[in-house]
Design a protein around this motif. Structure first.
Motif, PDB file in Angstrom:
ATOM      1  N   LEU A  76      -3.541 -10.482  -5.361  1.00 47.10           N
ATOM      2  CA  LEU A  76      -3.312  -9.445  -4.352  1.00 47.10           C
ATOM      3  C   LEU A  76      -2.522  -9.974  -3.156  1.00 47.10           C
ATOM      4  O   LEU A  76      -1.686  -9.265  -2.588  1.00 47.10           O
ATOM      5  CB  LEU A  76      -4.641  -8.862  -3.886  1.00 47.10           C
TER       6      LEU A  76
ATOM      7  N   LEU B 230       0.954  -9.997  -4.243  1.00 46.20           N
ATOM      8  CA  LEU B 230       1.434  -8.616  -4.254  1.00 46.20           C
ATOM      9  C   LEU B 230       1.856  -8.181  -2.854  1.00 46.20           C
ATOM     10  O   LEU B 230       2.924  -7.576  -2.672  1.00 46.20           O
ATOM     11  CB  LEU B 230       0.327  -7.701  -4.781  1.00 46.20           C
TER      12      LEU B 230
ATOM     13  N   GLY C  33       5.608  -7.259  -1.605  1.00 49.08           N
ATOM     14  CA  GLY C  33       5.878  -5.934  -1.052  1.00 49.08           C
ATOM     15  C   GLY C  33       6.493  -6.001   0.327  1.00 49.08           C
ATOM     16  O   GLY C  33       7.397  -5.223   0.652  1.00 49.08           O
TER      17      GLY C  33
ATOM     18  N   GLU D 190       1.905   2.390  -0.250  1.00 56.82           N
ATOM     19  CA  GLU D 190       2.073   2.117  -1.680  1.00 56.82           C
ATOM     20  C   GLU D 190       1.403   0.805  -2.070  1.00 56.82           C
ATOM     21  O   GLU D 190       0.796   0.692  -3.145  1.00 56.82           O
ATOM     22  CB  GLU D 190       3.562   2.078  -2.036  1.00 56.82           C
ATOM     23  N   THR D 191       1.485  -0.191  -1.200  1.00 57.87           N
ATOM     24  CA  THR D 191       0.844  -1.478  -1.487  1.00 57.87           C
ATOM     25  C   THR D 191      -0.672  -1.339  -1.493  1.00 57.87           C
ATOM     26  O   THR D 191      -1.353  -1.906  -2.353  1.00 57.87           O
ATOM     27  CB  THR D 191       1.274  -2.541  -0.467  1.00 57.87           C
TER      28      THR D 191
ATOM     29  N   ALA E  67      -2.328   1.331  -2.254  1.00 54.05           N
ATOM     30  CA  ALA E  67      -2.665   2.043  -3.488  1.00 54.05           C
ATOM     31  C   ALA E  67      -2.703   1.087  -4.672  1.00 54.05           C
ATOM     32  O   ALA E  67      -3.587   1.190  -5.536  1.00 54.05           O
ATOM     33  CB  ALA E  67      -1.651   3.164  -3.740  1.00 54.05           C
ATOM     34  N   GLU E  68      -1.774   0.142  -4.710  1.00 53.14           N
ATOM     35  CA  GLU E  68      -1.744  -0.819  -5.815  1.00 53.14           C
ATOM     36  C   GLU E  68      -2.905  -1.810  -5.706  1.00 53.14           C
ATOM     37  O   GLU E  68      -3.505  -2.199  -6.722  1.00 53.14           O
ATOM     38  CB  GLU E  68      -0.407  -1.563  -5.839  1.00 53.14           C
TER      39      GLU E  68
ATOM     40  N   ASN F 144      -5.775  -1.119  -4.440  1.00 50.04           N
ATOM     41  CA  ASN F 144      -6.927  -0.327  -4.859  1.00 50.04           C
ATOM     42  C   ASN F 144      -6.978  -0.199  -6.380  1.00 50.04           C
ATOM     43  O   ASN F 144      -8.039  -0.326  -6.998  1.00 50.04           O
ATOM     44  CB  ASN F 144      -6.853   1.055  -4.209  1.00 50.04           C
ATOM     45  N   ARG F 145      -5.826   0.041  -6.997  1.00 50.68           N
ATOM     46  CA  ARG F 145      -5.780   0.210  -8.457  1.00 50.68           C
ATOM     47  C   ARG F 145      -6.198  -1.067  -9.169  1.00 50.68           C
ATOM     48  O   ARG F 145      -6.986  -1.047 -10.122  1.00 50.68           O
ATOM     49  CB  ARG F 145      -4.370   0.614  -8.902  1.00 50.68           C
ATOM     50  N   GLN F 146      -5.678  -2.220  -8.710  1.00 47.54           N
ATOM     51  CA  GLN F 146      -6.000  -3.482  -9.368  1.00 47.54           C
ATOM     52  C   GLN F 146      -7.466  -3.854  -9.167  1.00 47.54           C
ATOM     53  O   GLN F 146      -8.104  -4.399 -10.073  1.00 47.54           O
ATOM     54  CB  GLN F 146      -5.083  -4.591  -8.857  1.00 47.54           C
TER      55      GLN F 146
ATOM     56  N   GLN G 255     -10.273  -8.213  -1.889  1.00 44.51           N
ATOM     57  CA  GLN G 255      -9.307  -7.278  -1.306  1.00 44.51           C
ATOM     58  C   GLN G 255      -9.041  -7.508   0.183  1.00 44.51           C
ATOM     59  O   GLN G 255      -7.919  -7.301   0.654  1.00 44.51           O
ATOM     60  CB  GLN G 255      -9.811  -5.840  -1.482  1.00 44.51           C
TER      61      GLN G 255
ATOM     62  N   ILE H 243      -3.423   8.125  -1.298  1.00 47.29           N
ATOM     63  CA  ILE H 243      -3.985   7.563  -2.521  1.00 47.29           C
ATOM     64  C   ILE H 243      -4.820   8.631  -3.195  1.00 47.29           C
ATOM     65  O   ILE H 243      -5.730   9.194  -2.579  1.00 47.29           O
ATOM     66  CB  ILE H 243      -4.849   6.323  -2.221  1.00 47.29           C
TER      67      ILE H 243
END
Length: 254
Positions: free
Chosen positions: A134, A137, A141, A150-151, A153-154, A156-158, A188, A251
């Protein structure tokens, strides 16, 4: 117990471990395949089991990567050797197979915290790997000018996918699931803090603050004196705020 947990987290138990009565069995050749009585030594860096019989007094180091599946009651014929009303079995999986320490009920939270401490120290947990990913990531970003929302959201998804892909716990077991949630939140928060500092987006800062509050509350619950207690109402209350921030960031609801 809270004092012992604090000393463990501060590294003050190294060289002076806490001893917990522990029956043990495991699948790997190094472990007894039938329940054997002994003590589990906890110092926050390692988990070491020592049999009680002197003629078998060979210490065994438990794997640093233990995925907690569940905390279950003593069942059936296990009760012939182990008092079901006094003990609980912490069912774990390692790369070498199943490992099952069986400890007194009041010591279950301490053993779970020790497992978590070792995983963090060794960087062997799936959430520890997730945390490093993360951070990468976020850095990528930031360099590419990706919008902060957007970052997030990603991230959160991972984190959500890690619950099913890599944590190795049963969502049906409150204590094992609570342990996983602590690790996932810890994975996170550093990434969100870095993103908040770079973007200056107040929504990301609030998102990180809420997750931090949830993390602190979960750790406090796990360090409490009731080994059967799950997350407290004070942990659940920030969820509405978290949902609202997610909506502000665009999100989708899960």
């Amino acid at each position: 117990m809270a004092k012992v947990v604090a000393e463990m987290d501060a590294g003050r138990l190294v060289g002076q471990p806490v001893a917990v009565t522990c029956f043990l069995r495991g699948a790997a050749e190094v472990f007894p395949h039938r329940w054997r009585n002994g003590v589990l030594l906890l110092d926050g860096r390692t988990l070491t089991w020592r049999p009680s019989l002197r003629r078998q007094n060979r210490a065994i180091r438990l794997p640093s990567r233990l995925d907690v599946e569940q905390v279950r009651e003593v069942r059936g014929t296990e009760g012939y050797l182990i008092q079901a009303v006094l003990f609980r079995i912490v069912v774990c999986q390692a790369t070498s197979g199943r490992v099952e320490p069986d400890v007194p009920i009041p010591d279950v939270p301490l053993v779970l915290r020790a497992i978590l401490a070792v995983r963090r120290d060794q960087g062997t947990s799936a959430p520890a790997v997730l945390g490093a990913r993360l951070l990468t990531l976020v850095d990528t970003g930031i360099s590419a000018g990706v919008p902060a929302a957007e970052t997030v959201a990603e991230i959160n998804r991972q984190a959500d996918s890690a619950i099913t892909d890599g944590v190795g716990v049963s969502a049906l077991d409150p204590q094992a699931y609570q342990l996983a949630q602590i690790e996932l939140l810890a994975a996170q928060i550093p990434a969100l803090r870095r993103l908040a500092d770079s973007s200056g987006d107040a929504r990301v800062t609030r998102y990180a603050d809420v997750l931090s509050a949830m993390y602190e509350k979960l750790e406090g619950d796990l360090a409490g004196d009731d080994p059967q207690a799950g997350p407290s109402p004070a942990f659940l209350s920030p969820l509405n705020e978290l949902i609202e921030i997610r909506r502000e960031l665009g999100i989708p609801d899960q």
